[in-house]
Scaffold this motif. Sequence first.
Motif, short mmCIF file in Angstrom:
data_model
loop_
_atom_site.label_atom_id
_atom_site.label_comp_id
_atom_site.label_asym_id
_atom_site.label_seq_id
_atom_site.Cartn_x
_atom_site.Cartn_y
_atom_site.Cartn_z
N THR A 97 0.85 -1.19 0.00
CA THR A 97 0.00 0.00 0.00
C THR A 97 0.88 1.24 0.00
O THR A 97 2.02 1.21 0.47
CB THR A 97 -0.94 0.05 1.22
OG1 THR A 97 -0.14 0.02 2.42
CG2 THR A 97 -1.89 -1.13 1.21
N GLN A 99 0.50 5.45 0.85
CA GLN A 99 -0.32 6.56 1.33
C GLN A 99 0.21 7.85 0.72
O GLN A 99 1.41 8.16 0.83
CB GLN A 99 -0.27 6.63 2.85
CG GLN A 99 -1.20 7.68 3.45
CD GLN A 99 -1.12 7.72 4.97
OE1 GLN A 99 -0.06 7.47 5.55
NE2 GLN A 99 -2.23 8.01 5.62
N THR A 108 -6.52 13.51 -7.00
CA THR A 108 -5.41 12.59 -7.27
C THR A 108 -5.82 11.60 -8.35
O THR A 108 -6.85 10.95 -8.25
CB THR A 108 -5.01 11.82 -6.00
OG1 THR A 108 -4.66 12.75 -4.98
CG2 THR A 108 -3.80 10.93 -6.28
N CYS A 110 -4.73 8.22 -10.51
CA CYS A 110 -3.86 7.04 -10.52
C CYS A 110 -4.71 5.84 -10.94
O CYS A 110 -5.92 5.81 -10.68
CB CYS A 110 -3.24 6.80 -9.15
SG CYS A 110 -2.05 5.43 -9.08
N LYS A 114 -8.21 2.89 -4.67
CA LYS A 114 -7.90 3.83 -3.59
C LYS A 114 -8.94 3.76 -2.49
O LYS A 114 -10.14 3.68 -2.75
CB LYS A 114 -7.84 5.26 -4.17
CG LYS A 114 -7.52 6.35 -3.16
CD LYS A 114 -7.60 7.71 -3.82
CE LYS A 114 -7.32 8.82 -2.83
NZ LYS A 114 -7.51 10.16 -3.43
N THR A 115 -8.47 3.77 -1.25
CA THR A 115 -9.33 3.88 -0.07
C THR A 115 -8.83 5.04 0.76
O THR A 115 -7.73 4.98 1.31
CB THR A 115 -9.31 2.59 0.76
OG1 THR A 115 -9.73 1.48 -0.05
CG2 THR A 115 -10.25 2.72 1.96
N ASP A 117 -6.83 7.98 1.49
CA ASP A 117 -5.62 8.51 0.85
C ASP A 117 -4.60 7.40 0.57
O ASP A 117 -3.42 7.67 0.34
CB ASP A 117 -4.98 9.59 1.72
CG ASP A 117 -4.68 9.10 3.14
OD1 ASP A 117 -4.72 7.88 3.38
OD2 ASP A 117 -4.41 9.95 4.01
N THR A 118 -5.08 6.13 0.57
CA THR A 118 -4.17 5.00 0.42
C THR A 118 -4.49 4.20 -0.85
O THR A 118 -5.64 3.83 -1.09
CB THR A 118 -4.27 4.07 1.65
OG1 THR A 118 -3.92 4.81 2.82
CG2 THR A 118 -3.33 2.89 1.51
N PHE A 119 -3.46 3.93 -1.64
CA PHE A 119 -3.57 3.13 -2.85
C PHE A 119 -3.04 1.73 -2.58
O PHE A 119 -2.09 1.56 -1.81
CB PHE A 119 -2.78 3.77 -4.00
CG PHE A 119 -3.34 5.09 -4.46
CD1 PHE A 119 -4.27 5.12 -5.47
CD2 PHE A 119 -2.94 6.28 -3.87
CE1 PHE A 119 -4.80 6.33 -5.91
CE2 PHE A 119 -3.45 7.49 -4.29
CZ PHE A 119 -4.40 7.52 -5.31
N SER A 120 -3.65 0.74 -3.22
CA SER A 120 -3.26 -0.66 -3.02
C SER A 120 -2.80 -1.27 -4.34
O SER A 120 -3.43 -1.07 -5.38
CB SER A 120 -4.44 -1.48 -2.47
OG SER A 120 -4.89 -0.95 -1.24
N TRP A 127 2.66 -1.54 -8.76
CA TRP A 127 2.81 -0.21 -8.17
C TRP A 127 3.68 0.70 -9.04
O TRP A 127 3.31 1.84 -9.33
CB TRP A 127 3.39 -0.33 -6.76
CG TRP A 127 3.96 0.94 -6.19
CD1 TRP A 127 5.24 1.14 -5.78
CD2 TRP A 127 3.28 2.18 -5.94
NE1 TRP A 127 5.41 2.41 -5.30
CE2 TRP A 127 4.22 3.08 -5.39
CE3 TRP A 127 1.98 2.62 -6.15
CZ2 TRP A 127 3.89 4.38 -5.03
CZ3 TRP A 127 1.64 3.92 -5.80
CH2 TRP A 127 2.60 4.78 -5.25
N LEU A 132 1.22 8.75 -11.05
CA LEU A 132 0.29 9.43 -10.14
C LEU A 132 0.40 10.94 -10.32
O LEU A 132 1.51 11.49 -10.36
CB LEU A 132 0.60 9.03 -8.70
CG LEU A 132 -0.27 9.61 -7.60
CD1 LEU A 132 -0.46 8.58 -6.49
CD2 LEU A 132 0.35 10.88 -7.01
#
Length: 410
Positions: A97, A99, A108, A110, A114-115, A117-120, A127, A132
């Motif tokens: 993840t 942030q 943002t 990307c 996204k959940t 402010d966090t991308f998985s 990744w 981004l």
Amino acid sequence: TVYLPEWRPGRYELGHFSRNLRRLRCTTPTGHIIQIEAIDRASWRIHPDGHRKMHLTYLYRADQPDAGGCYVDQQLIYVNPIHCCLYTQEHRDQPLTAQILTPDGWNTACGLPKTGDTFSAIHYDEWVDMPLLASPFIIQHTFEHQNLKLKLWMHTQTQPDLVRFEADIRRIVDTQTDIMGPLPVDTYHFMLLALPYAHYHGVEHRNSTMMVLGPDAEIFRSLYPELLGLSAHEFFHTWNIKHIKPNDLMRDDYQRENYSPLGYVFEGFTTYYGDLSLLRSGIFSWQEYAHEVDVYLSRHLMNYARENASLCDSSLNTWVDGYTGGTAAPHRSVSIYAEGMLSAFCLDLHIRRVSQNRISLDDLMRHLRRRADQGLGYDETDLIEFLESATAHNFNAVFEQLYHKPSPLS
């Protein structure tokens, strides 16, 4: 051992990103300093001394606002993670993840889920294949077409013509999926960074493209054909190199050169289909398409490297010469994009001629798509074997002339 990549996929030359990194530090969560030593220019050995959790911190110079770089100022964060994110071989295939903290009011863009402010990401490779953009000036436009969610993200100071751009993107999608079949992803992001000065650059990613154009005020005016050409080229890459891969590039090694003589396929064929899809979709008239081909022919005739290097050799030479020639000997290599496009044109015409127009380069691309769907790469013998089987004609001499000899069009 931690590593910083030495190059990025889509740019087949060493980038030496570690030149932008400084003040690398390793500590425990409580601030205890952990020893770290450099092994070479882009890898470091950590001595954890029994500690299981560690924090790595460093500064990275981000002043490269092109489609493959990183750039940060007070109103924009633009990151290609391949440039600046460390990894370990042991954890490369594990989920992660990221942030991203931005001021209130920023948007943002990307390709990752996204959940908050966090991308998985499912692993490091995913990744670092996800550019981004974050800024208060990003315009977002989302629509659906052919069971595909399409997102337009534009960092611009001018008002884009979204109605026209959406209509033309739909036409490009229709034309290219008619050739290649469904896109191998269910969401695709067209990301545009508009600059105030002249610029033209695009990079393909697994479910997105990063495009940088300028000057901003002309993108939806005089530069609009360039925007569509770049969009069509990068979108076709979603099949051709992101999904369909030569055997040499099935798994990227980020720490050294990844040589392949098949740049004429993953860049040359893509350049050919980028322009051709604009003609087939009706976006380009025949006269406009013929003008584009004339431009490539003029470049061919003015480039004396055509007397010195084959396309296969030039594909390998990108790792030595770079893309602009730099300090390499003049006229040492040809462009796998421009010469690759013209050779693809010639190959397509030859396939159509010997098969009485029953078979075309489209059929070869669909064959490579079926191989990729089975997890298979390809090499040149796979191309030749398919064409010979489909047409009952020998293709060894054609490939020798087009791809293994200088002056392939003479």
